[in-house]
Design a protein around this motif. Sequence first.
Motif, PDB file in Angstrom:
ATOM      1  N   LEU A  16      11.685   1.301  -0.690  1.00  0.00           N
ATOM      2  CA  LEU A  16      13.082   1.641  -0.967  1.00  0.00           C
ATOM      3  C   LEU A  16      13.473   1.165  -2.375  1.00  0.00           C
ATOM      4  CD1 LEU A  16      15.201   3.137   0.657  1.00  0.00           C
ATOM      5  CD2 LEU A  16      15.934   0.993   1.643  1.00  0.00           C
ATOM      6  N   GLU A  17      12.993   0.005  -2.768  1.00  0.00           N
ATOM      7  CA  GLU A  17      13.293  -0.480  -4.119  1.00  0.00           C
ATOM      8  C   GLU A  17      12.711   0.479  -5.171  1.00  0.00           C
ATOM      9  OE1 GLU A  17      11.752  -4.404  -4.970  1.00  0.00           O
ATOM     10  OE2 GLU A  17      13.061  -4.610  -6.731  1.00  0.00           O
ATOM     11  N   ILE A  18      11.519   0.956  -4.910  1.00  0.00           N
ATOM     12  CA  ILE A  18      10.881   1.905  -5.827  1.00  0.00           C
ATOM     13  C   ILE A  18      11.700   3.193  -5.939  1.00  0.00           C
ATOM     14  CG2 ILE A  18       8.853   3.433  -5.989  1.00  0.00           C
ATOM     15  CD1 ILE A  18       8.357   0.520  -6.908  1.00  0.00           C
ATOM     16  N   VAL A  19      12.184   3.658  -4.815  1.00  0.00           N
ATOM     17  CA  VAL A  19      13.002   4.886  -4.815  1.00  0.00           C
ATOM     18  C   VAL A  19      14.269   4.682  -5.639  1.00  0.00           C
ATOM     19  CG1 VAL A  19      14.424   6.371  -3.341  1.00  0.00           C
ATOM     20  CG2 VAL A  19      12.101   5.751  -2.626  1.00  0.00           C
ATOM     21  N   GLU A  20      14.887   3.524  -5.481  1.00  0.00           N
ATOM     22  CA  GLU A  20      16.119   3.271  -6.227  1.00  0.00           C
ATOM     23  C   GLU A  20      15.875   3.253  -7.731  1.00  0.00           C
ATOM     24  OE1 GLU A  20      18.557   0.025  -4.560  1.00  0.00           O
ATOM     25  OE2 GLU A  20      17.560   0.424  -2.661  1.00  0.00           O
ATOM     26  N   ILE A  21      14.756   2.710  -8.130  1.00  0.00           N
ATOM     27  CA  ILE A  21      14.425   2.706  -9.560  1.00  0.00           C
ATOM     28  C   ILE A  21      14.265   4.141 -10.063  1.00  0.00           C
ATOM     29  CG2 ILE A  21      12.635   2.079 -11.245  1.00  0.00           C
ATOM     30  CD1 ILE A  21      12.188  -0.494  -9.598  1.00  0.00           C
ATOM     31  N   VAL A  34       0.836  -1.201   0.000  1.00  0.00           N
ATOM     32  CA  VAL A  34       0.000   0.000   0.000  1.00  0.00           C
ATOM     33  C   VAL A  34       0.872   1.252   0.000  1.00  0.00           C
ATOM     34  CG1 VAL A  34      -1.496   1.331   1.546  1.00  0.00           C
ATOM     35  CG2 VAL A  34      -2.059  -1.055   1.005  1.00  0.00           C
ATOM     36  N   GLU A  35       1.952   1.179   0.732  1.00  0.00           N
ATOM     37  CA  GLU A  35       2.888   2.309   0.791  1.00  0.00           C
ATOM     38  C   GLU A  35       3.719   2.404  -0.488  1.00  0.00           C
ATOM     39  OE1 GLU A  35       5.473   2.311   4.290  1.00  0.00           O
ATOM     40  OE2 GLU A  35       7.096   3.123   3.061  1.00  0.00           O
ATOM     41  N   ALA A  36       4.248   1.263  -0.910  1.00  0.00           N
ATOM     42  CA  ALA A  36       5.128   1.265  -2.085  1.00  0.00           C
ATOM     43  C   ALA A  36       4.363   1.683  -3.338  1.00  0.00           C
ATOM     44  CB  ALA A  36       5.760  -0.113  -2.277  1.00  0.00           C
ATOM     45  N   GLU A  37       3.105   1.281  -3.425  1.00  0.00           N
ATOM     46  CA  GLU A  37       2.304   1.667  -4.593  1.00  0.00           C
ATOM     47  C   GLU A  37       2.205   3.179  -4.676  1.00  0.00           C
ATOM     48  OE1 GLU A  37      -0.374   3.270  -6.988  1.00  0.00           O
ATOM     49  OE2 GLU A  37      -0.949   3.294  -4.882  1.00  0.00           O
ATOM     50  N   ALA A  38       1.819   3.787  -3.571  1.00  0.00           N
ATOM     51  CA  ALA A  38       1.639   5.237  -3.610  1.00  0.00           C
ATOM     52  C   ALA A  38       2.958   5.947  -3.873  1.00  0.00           C
ATOM     53  CB  ALA A  38       1.004   5.719  -2.309  1.00  0.00           C
ATOM     54  N   ALA A  39       4.029   5.424  -3.306  1.00  0.00           N
ATOM     55  CA  ALA A  39       5.336   6.037  -3.552  1.00  0.00           C
ATOM     56  C   ALA A  39       5.686   5.957  -5.038  1.00  0.00           C
ATOM     57  CB  ALA A  39       6.414   5.343  -2.723  1.00  0.00           C
ATOM     58  N   ASN A  40       5.436   4.818  -5.638  1.00  0.00           N
ATOM     59  CA  ASN A  40       5.751   4.679  -7.060  1.00  0.00           C
ATOM     60  C   ASN A  40       4.907   5.644  -7.889  1.00  0.00           C
ATOM     61  OD1 ASN A  40       7.063   3.115  -9.289  1.00  0.00           O
ATOM     62  ND2 ASN A  40       4.908   2.830  -9.836  1.00  0.00           N
ATOM     63  N   ARG A  41       3.675   5.767  -7.511  1.00  0.00           N
ATOM     64  CA  ARG A  41       2.778   6.661  -8.250  1.00  0.00           C
ATOM     65  C   ARG A  41       3.249   8.109  -8.133  1.00  0.00           C
ATOM     66  NH1 ARG A  41      -2.369   7.933  -6.079  1.00  0.00           N
ATOM     67  NH2 ARG A  41      -2.068   6.062  -4.807  1.00  0.00           N
TER      68      ARG A  41
END
Lengths: 452, 452, 452, 452
Positions: free
Chosen positions: D242-247, D212-219
């Motif tokens: 964190l993986e999303i941020v690195e991408i 839920v957190e990673a989805e919103a971060a990616n968006r």
Amino acid sequence: MDLVIKNGTIVTASDIYRADLGIREGKVALIGRDIYADEVIDASGKYVFPGFVDPHVHLQMTIGGITSTDDFVTGTIAAACGGTTTIIDFVDPKPGESLQEAARKRREQADGRVAIDYGLHLTATNALPQTLEELPILAKEGYTSLKLYTTYPALMVEDGELLRLLKAAKSCGILPVVHTENHQAVEFLKQELLDEGKIEPRYHPRSRPPLVEAEAANRVLALAGLVDCPVYIAHLTCLETLEIVEIARRRGQEVYVEVTPNHLLLSEEEYERPGFEGAKFVLSPPLRGKRNQEALWLGLADGRVQVVSTDHCPWNFAVEKQLGRGDFTKIPGGMPGIETRIALLFSEGVRRGRISLNRFVEVCSTLPAKLFGLYPRKGTIIIGSDADIVIFNPDKEVTLSYKDLHQNVDYCPFEGWRVRGYPDIVIAKGKVVFREGEFVGEVGAGEFLRRI
Amino acid sequence: MDLVIKNGTIVTASDIYRADLGIREGKVALIGRDIYADEVIDASGKYVFPGFVDPHVHLQMTIGGITSTDDFVTGTIAAACGGTTTIIDFVDPKPGESLQEAARKRREQADGRVAIDYGLHLTATNALPQTLEELPILAKEGYTSLKLYTTYPALMVEDGELLRLLKAAKSCGILPVVHTENHQAVEFLKQELLDEGKIEPRYHPRSRPPLVEAEAANRVLALAGLVDCPVYIAHLTCLETLEIVEIARRRGQEVYVEVTPNHLLLSEEEYERPGFEGAKFVLSPPLRGKRNQEALWLGLADGRVQVVSTDHCPWNFAVEKQLGRGDFTKIPGGMPGIETRIALLFSEGVRRGRISLNRFVEVCSTLPAKLFGLYPRKGTIIIGSDADIVIFNPDKEVTLSYKDLHQNVDYCPFEGWRVRGYPDIVIAKGKVVFREGEFVGEVGAGEFLRRI
Amino acid sequence: MDLVIKNGTIVTASDIYRADLGIREGKVALIGRDIYADEVIDASGKYVFPGFVDPHVHLQMTIGGITSTDDFVTGTIAAACGGTTTIIDFVDPKPGESLQEAARKRREQADGRVAIDYGLHLTATNALPQTLEELPILAKEGYTSLKLYTTYPALMVEDGELLRLLKAAKSCGILPVVHTENHQAVEFLKQELLDEGKIEPRYHPRSRPPLVEAEAANRVLALAGLVDCPVYIAHLTCLETLEIVEIARRRGQEVYVEVTPNHLLLSEEEYERPGFEGAKFVLSPPLRGKRNQEALWLGLADGRVQVVSTDHCPWNFAVEKQLGRGDFTKIPGGMPGIETRIALLFSEGVRRGRISLNRFVEVCSTLPAKLFGLYPRKGTIIIGSDADIVIFNPDKEVTLSYKDLHQNVDYCPFEGWRVRGYPDIVIAKGKVVFREGEFVGEVGAGEFLRRI
Amino acid sequence: MDLVIKNGTIVTASDIYRADLGIREGKVALIGRDIYADEVIDASGKYVFPGFVDPHVHLQMTIGGITSTDDFVTGTIAAACGGTTTIIDFVDPKPGESLQEAARKRREQADGRVAIDYGLHLTATNALPQTLEELPILAKEGYTSLKLYTTYPALMVEDGELLRLLKAAKSCGILPVVHTENHQAVEFLKQELLDEGKIEPRYHPRSRPPLVEAEAANRVLALAGLVDCPVYIAHLTCLETLEIVEIARRRGQEVYVEVTPNHLLLSEEEYERPGFEGAKFVLSPPLRGKRNQEALWLGLADGRVQVVSTDHCPWNFAVEKQLGRGDFTKIPGGMPGIETRIALLFSEGVRRGRISLNRFVEVCSTLPAKLFGLYPRKGTIIIGSDADIVIFNPDKEVTLSYKDLHQNVDYCPFEGWRVRGYPDIVIAKGKVVFREGEFVGEVGAGEFLRRI
């Protein structure tokens, strides 16, 4: 105070501020406003940087019967004229020679002949018991880093040796600095190319493609992971290796990455220059495709890359480089750069918005100093640090040419590049060594640095 | 038709359907409904699978003066009784022996003594000109795969040898099968453990951690990338190596991954068994932590893993395994499994919903057959293929015990495990070889397979 | 047998073999050699493929007052002439219309007017209780997949609706098919471009860049992960989205990926065609840079991509496409392709070595059939499956032109492309429907498929 | 000099050195040795840190009829007593209220009632033209950061609003600070849990899992990528994000990551405490599994995480937290921490070797100051900076208890934790505000900070 630098903007790895800087007995002694001293340098409108540290240079390095064209005299003068007040060179033992003996001889070559302070990395070419025993001894004498090669027959160590050396380094606080290319792969690819009659400089990058570098980096990091030893990857050049480093960090390893202005600013297109011109750009690992440059800059900006060094290793195009006419594998590998690093990084990095001013200082001075045990003496401007100072004019424009540079080599890879921002005055341990374009220091004033 | 299998549900790598299967002269000859034959087997309620292919077994392998306890007779009988109708074993040349000579001798050991068809991988322990020259010759004779080791002193090849072997393999259509562990790292870690007095089986996994495997896999894939050669990674065990494989695939390389039931179903906790019991589970690479099992199953389901083999290499606990009492590094590495693979994969894979029925057939029969040049003779049920058929009762429950199994070894790693689903009848080239729990075939009926 | 296809090479997703194929009452009835029948088709030198399945087409789709130019008659004829014997179109309910009502009406449009069998995906444009209640009812009637849009005002659903729909789909075994583009981002970018006067077709891709697609894909996969529902990503186009899919799979999610020949073979350079020509290539998501094509092919080969569909949605360049002159956002999105998929995939995929023959059948027939509940009736050649057969001449060369194709549209995106390999004869349920370049079947012979 | 701090070890983000620090008129005025002043504080054996900056606190925040229990008086006193000399709180406009009006009212609440300097982030709850127009005006007045929520009905903005706000922020140099959780997903999961009767605090983390957190971060990062706007991710908690941020960083985006001591040091096991005790740990995003903590520490050490804030938002367990008895979704979200951050980070971070002393200062003071426009006034010790100083005793041991802390709340999440290292003296703008465990400053001495 013996000297005060007034009205400048002091820049460190983390700070930027206006203040006067008081120097006494070669040290930074006072920072404030309205400081009085006998001698005053006005730095209005200038940046006041800590002297830059180049942790990867090869001066008067003899290899295969030839010697890199900058000796300790010309090389350290060129460094000083470019804003670098500390270098770290190497102790490369001859076959059979002990590290201590080799260190002693190297000191003899340098002491009294250097214009700026210098340190020496050890190079281990084996993991014999004697070598492992010498490491803690030499570490206490200030040799706290260890170059390891995964290629070059005279220098390389095998995986088992690597493990023993990494473990030994870990146990005495020595930082391994590793050149990562898979030797057997390079040999194989070179032979394939030569067998096909591909002898021109343009084939150099094809003999050492990114996978060759990334493989060795992964291997070194895996082995280091097994013995829990930090690793400093010398001259990383490509996306593939950077990905490997990120994987190692995610599993908790301590990895430092060094890049050079050559790989940040030049691409493999240089090898396509007419005639033998490409030989000027032969170094290992080679220049890469442009996508890699972008990735290196991003890594430098966001913290994944820690250091910009030069790997200065000059060979005259008219002389030594000619050895490879007719066989690119015989071109001596290496490019000059000790004098141009700071101007290039400022112009192409800071001015173009790729890195901040603090980051520029951090990767060219503070982190090299910290990683290699020179801090707090070098790498920053704080009370008690050596008064190594670069007064830098951010608006001075210079067209780079080997003719004007102090490097003792007959070409400049960035010939004709226009930079904006250049050192006005360089101070080493409180003494002005560069002013009005000329070296005004004293050869012999530099000292060996016992690193911690 | 000589024989018809009626009313079964035929399952291939891609299809599931009800049909009668007509067999003539040892081949699948007719597929339809209401087929007439002299002999009829009713397969109502049963699955009709293509005979399973185990591409990684070590029968009567002599190493260090001991020989794996299943010879070609007992081993192929055990295979047949477990649903496997084709195996691929190895030609391991002795020092100084040519591959052709070694192949001839290995054929002598097997021919006339196998209950099912078999093929042989070559093993190259050097890249001498003679070896490279033998590869195309042997490829034409049906030896189209090449085992390469990155560890074990008697077997391993160095990077330069690897490159020449991979290039040679590529040029004659041979698929390299690689055991990936960094030899020097293993030696180093073993010595460290022994030096600390850590001699029990529980230390085995610590001498070969995931990084040791992933490093070698990355190295092999990088080298293979340089010569554009496909690679089959034998017995991959961990997340770290799987990540390396994915990176290689993204850059366009052809990589195949094999796993074993041992690594899918057992974890490193087995090494913590009391006394010397852990020795039963000593194999290389070792069993891993449970997170890895989950990852291997996911990869098997979604296509990132291609093959489930056994790496069957049995040693009696009471005899050979005892060699390592007092020094885990002397425990012969290897576990039995040639007979239990299919029942375990069906129960733990298909029944638990981890993989589909088609995928089960694909990874245990079709892909091993295809990757190793046995297809379309083996690996499927189509007109013209060998009538190697497993009539499988999905509801038969069996408690695994070494006492009931046909493997010639005094333990079963899955002792006491209850499986649901077991072969009822196994047919090899049209002849029933297993029925009512017993081998009813003929030793010597198996043939050497010239693979393409 | 009513009909036998003799001497061909039968190809399924996993097998390739020579056999005769006996057909009776529209079904595959016998596979063997030397089969007798009244009618014989000689397929020597030809491939015998299962009829291809195109799971993503939009025939006579009315949107914004215009209707896609192929209706069920012309569209299914074109499909048949290209080797496709099954299509899946959509039920797109009007505002306020129930899914059941919309399905009934859509059936009315198609039944009796289709040349080949067809199925229908549902499209949910809301998650109202009535909609959720209709899903299990319609699933039982053969509507077992559900199109969901994250863009287009008339079609899109919000995240909360998505969650309820995914959960409902999961509970009744319906597979969600998702068009992933972030609607608000598209609207924002379109407005920015228009505000800057950027109205030509070349700006279309800039209004829907890869991040817009990858974002929505990540969102949909995250939501599906929360309710443990599989997802089929329609027309994935780029590296960024593929990376997102791989991350979801690594955490254990079931994700299927569809690509189209348009995105495999054409790049965003098409938008740079002179004048308004670029409008022919306007579809969503748009064509991408060439690096993405390479990645899609790799994924198709190694199993990360499961299906090649066409997303056939034709608009005449001279008529409907002209609506967007003066405003690229008004160009009706969509491209024709229902007839050219198979020839293109064979020529550009199989012939160029990018995918194997089995994989070609798998991604164009078997997997679409399996994923959408048509298997084993469609998607393969086994006893009992529909006798949908393509007799394919691998050496027939054809230059594609809209003039020769049966698609009812005034251009072909691949105009002038030369393909090698083309259907000779197409058989649907035992009847020849295409022969010597002409449709010879019967409009109305196609039936609605209740999918499972 | 008004005051001199003698003999301490000054620590900044990049430096550590012994020097005296001269303060005049509330500013750092002189750094050197042997400085004279009227008032002297001896800091022998102590660290001299720049005052710490907590950029994420919620004092007297009214929401749903209740108000967080620390008001500007108690909250800033607690901050000061913990070593924090600057906080940034929020302007949360009421429905219909303009940002300027809300800012004015918030200033009224704080001015004259704060013990230390403070700044205010704006919070945008819509992207109406008026809001967008207010941003540049307020930016000039020192409100240079903008909180955006992707959840909470009263606060959240939709994707289209996000885009317009990000673009507007970019254009006037405002840094967006984003709380990333997918609102619809949270609502859906909460309802599912409540429907199943799962009402205890232990279900809180299941209503807001990492996806839920990673989805919103990616968006948010994708949308920010479209408008080339930097993003500061508030309170990141998990590996997935964190993986999303690195991408995002690899594609060149500027992303900053904040973590809190809660997520670094506590895990979801806290929710399993008996009775209603778990409610003390209810905050959003929730505490996570332990693997995430390790990842956050690694990121903090290697530079992927930039800031440690507290997100201080206290509610009394005996009062406000009780609102959620019988329904975990009604537990006010938030935990105290404004006073304990520095002691915890030093003990658990620096002392345990997870981060260096410089990095500790960087993430708790310098980077928050720099990112939020407070530098060089705050965040470091240089000539001209505010004399906000923490004299820190690295050996002082304290057992944390809500009874001893100055936070106005009836529990401490770290109750009973023993820390080693605690502030001895805290100085704000040259005045001692904390000494001998007590606040000795002046309420009202703090000022609003116009950030740049």
